[in-house]
Write a protein that holds these residues in place. Structure first.
Motif, PDB file in Angstrom:
ATOM      1  N   PHE A 137       0.779  -1.177  -0.146  1.00 60.01           N
ATOM      2  CA  PHE A 137       0.000  -0.146  -0.037  1.00 60.01           C
ATOM      3  C   PHE A 137       0.814   1.013  -0.046  1.00 60.01           C
ATOM      4  CE2 PHE A 137      -3.444  -2.757   1.354  1.00 60.01           C
ATOM      5  CZ  PHE A 137      -4.393  -2.381   0.421  1.00 60.01           C
ATOM      6  N   VAL A 138       1.950   1.124   0.667  1.00 60.71           N
ATOM      7  CA  VAL A 138       2.937   2.345   0.519  1.00 60.71           C
ATOM      8  C   VAL A 138       3.593   2.537  -0.653  1.00 60.71           C
ATOM      9  CG1 VAL A 138       5.135   3.264   1.717  1.00 60.71           C
ATOM     10  CG2 VAL A 138       3.334   2.338   3.054  1.00 60.71           C
ATOM     11  N   VAL A 139       3.762   1.612  -1.417  1.00 60.44           N
ATOM     12  CA  VAL A 139       4.603   1.774  -2.661  1.00 60.44           C
ATOM     13  C   VAL A 139       3.313   2.248  -3.771  1.00 60.44           C
ATOM     14  CG1 VAL A 139       5.368   0.644  -4.658  1.00 60.44           C
ATOM     15  CG2 VAL A 139       6.435   0.203  -2.282  1.00 60.44           C
ATOM     16  N   TRP A 140       2.290   1.422  -3.555  1.00 56.08           N
ATOM     17  CA  TRP A 140       1.069   2.060  -4.558  1.00 56.08           C
ATOM     18  C   TRP A 140       0.622   3.413  -4.249  1.00 56.08           C
ATOM     19  CZ3 TRP A 140      -3.842   3.872  -3.266  1.00 56.08           C
ATOM     20  CH2 TRP A 140      -4.620   3.904  -4.354  1.00 56.08           C
ATOM     21  N   TYR A 141       0.753   3.940  -2.836  1.00 60.25           N
ATOM     22  CA  TYR A 141       0.178   5.257  -2.820  1.00 60.25           C
ATOM     23  C   TYR A 141       1.171   6.130  -3.123  1.00 60.25           C
ATOM     24  CZ  TYR A 141      -0.743   9.651  -0.163  1.00 60.25           C
ATOM     25  OH  TYR A 141      -1.405  10.915   0.059  1.00 60.25           O
ATOM     26  N   LEU A 142       2.579   5.960  -3.011  1.00 68.26           N
ATOM     27  CA  LEU A 142       3.654   7.008  -3.495  1.00 68.26           C
ATOM     28  C   LEU A 142       3.791   6.915  -4.948  1.00 68.26           C
ATOM     29  CD1 LEU A 142       6.546   6.009  -1.150  1.00 68.26           C
ATOM     30  CD2 LEU A 142       5.355   8.068  -1.120  1.00 68.26           C
ATOM     31  N   VAL A 143       3.500   5.728  -5.763  1.00 66.47           N
ATOM     32  CA  VAL A 143       3.400   5.773  -7.166  1.00 66.47           C
ATOM     33  C   VAL A 143       2.162   6.415  -7.686  1.00 66.47           C
ATOM     34  CG1 VAL A 143       3.414   4.344  -9.074  1.00 66.47           C
ATOM     35  CG2 VAL A 143       5.030   3.970  -7.419  1.00 66.47           C
ATOM     36  N   GLN A 144       1.009   6.335  -7.183  1.00 62.42           N
ATOM     37  CA  GLN A 144      -0.062   6.568  -7.768  1.00 62.42           C
ATOM     38  C   GLN A 144      -0.369   8.097  -7.423  1.00 62.42           C
ATOM     39  OE1 GLN A 144      -2.696   5.124  -9.334  1.00 62.42           O
ATOM     40  NE2 GLN A 144      -4.289   6.423  -9.328  1.00 62.42           N
ATOM     41  N   GLU A 145      -0.413   8.515  -5.944  1.00 62.18           N
ATOM     42  CA  GLU A 145      -0.605   9.818  -5.559  1.00 62.18           C
ATOM     43  C   GLU A 145       0.266  10.787  -5.615  1.00 62.18           C
ATOM     44  OE1 GLU A 145      -3.961  10.634  -4.973  1.00 62.18           O
ATOM     45  OE2 GLU A 145      -4.328   8.221  -5.356  1.00 62.18           O
ATOM     46  N   VAL A 146       1.717  10.285  -5.195  1.00 56.77           N
ATOM     47  CA  VAL A 146       2.523  11.322  -5.044  1.00 56.77           C
ATOM     48  C   VAL A 146       3.306  11.411  -6.336  1.00 56.77           C
ATOM     49  CG1 VAL A 146       5.015  11.875  -4.316  1.00 56.77           C
ATOM     50  CG2 VAL A 146       3.161  10.757  -2.675  1.00 56.77           C
ATOM     51  N   LEU A 147       3.729  10.478  -7.220  1.00 58.21           N
ATOM     52  CA  LEU A 147       4.159  10.768  -8.483  1.00 58.21           C
ATOM     53  C   LEU A 147       3.201  10.869  -9.580  1.00 58.21           C
ATOM     54  CD1 LEU A 147       7.142   7.740  -8.356  1.00 58.21           C
ATOM     55  CD2 LEU A 147       7.205  10.394  -8.031  1.00 58.21           C
ATOM     56  N   GLY A 148       2.046  10.519  -9.321  1.00 60.61           N
ATOM     57  CA  GLY A 148       0.785  10.662 -10.283  1.00 60.61           C
ATOM     58  C   GLY A 148       0.889   9.726 -11.330  1.00 60.61           C
TER      59      GLY A 148
END
Length: 160
Positions: A137-148
């Protein structure tokens, strides 16, 4: 010539072809406004090809050699190594790559982490499952939300 030098020679050829593509073919199709940028899309391939050529030349010229030592992996004692674990992990990596789109990022990545740690010998499921899910979930959040960058989190039939 030793096996490591043959491999270095082959890698040198690959790095030279990669470098040629990076230096001469990638930059020709750049838009005019991008030609003024300090870093181009070909910057990393250029650096990577140069580093690969330098490393290959170091091995080819024998500059990395020290005193001769016994081989770390003896092909005559191959059955004494944990070959089953390695083959299972390679199969799991292939399955992960094939399931990433249809199963979604969350299911495939957490499954890969859970089954991979099980293959490597971890048996504390009360630690293994939450850590794998949290990391996913942390990796998904960083890629999805932070990096777009869009990653399909769930399979298509679950609304992913």
């Amino acid at each position: 010539m030793a096996l490591d030098r043959w491999i270095a020679l082959i890698l040198l050829g690959i790095c030279m072809a990669y470098g040629y593509a990076a230096w001469f073919t990638m930059d020709g199709s750049l838009a005019p406004f991008m030609k003024r940028n300090p870093i181009w899309p070909s910057t990393f391939p250029k650096v990577l090809s140069l580093m690969g050529m330098v490393a290959s030349l170091i091995i080819l010229l024998g500059l990395e050699k020290s005193e001769a030592k016994e081989a770390e992996i003896d092909y005559r004692r191959l059955t004494e190594y944990k070959l089953g674990q390695a083959i299972l992990l390679l199969g799991l990596m292939v399955a992960y790559a094939l399931l990433l789109r249809p199963a979604g990022f969350i299911f495939s990545t957490s499954g890969f982490l859970i089954f991979g740690s099980f293959i490597l010998g971890e048996r504390k499921f009360h630690i293994m499952v939450p850590v794998s899910l949290a990391a996913t979930f942390v990796v998904w959040y960083l890629v999805q939300e932070v990096l777009g960058i869009y990653l399909r989190p769930m399979p298509g039939f679950l609304g992913g």
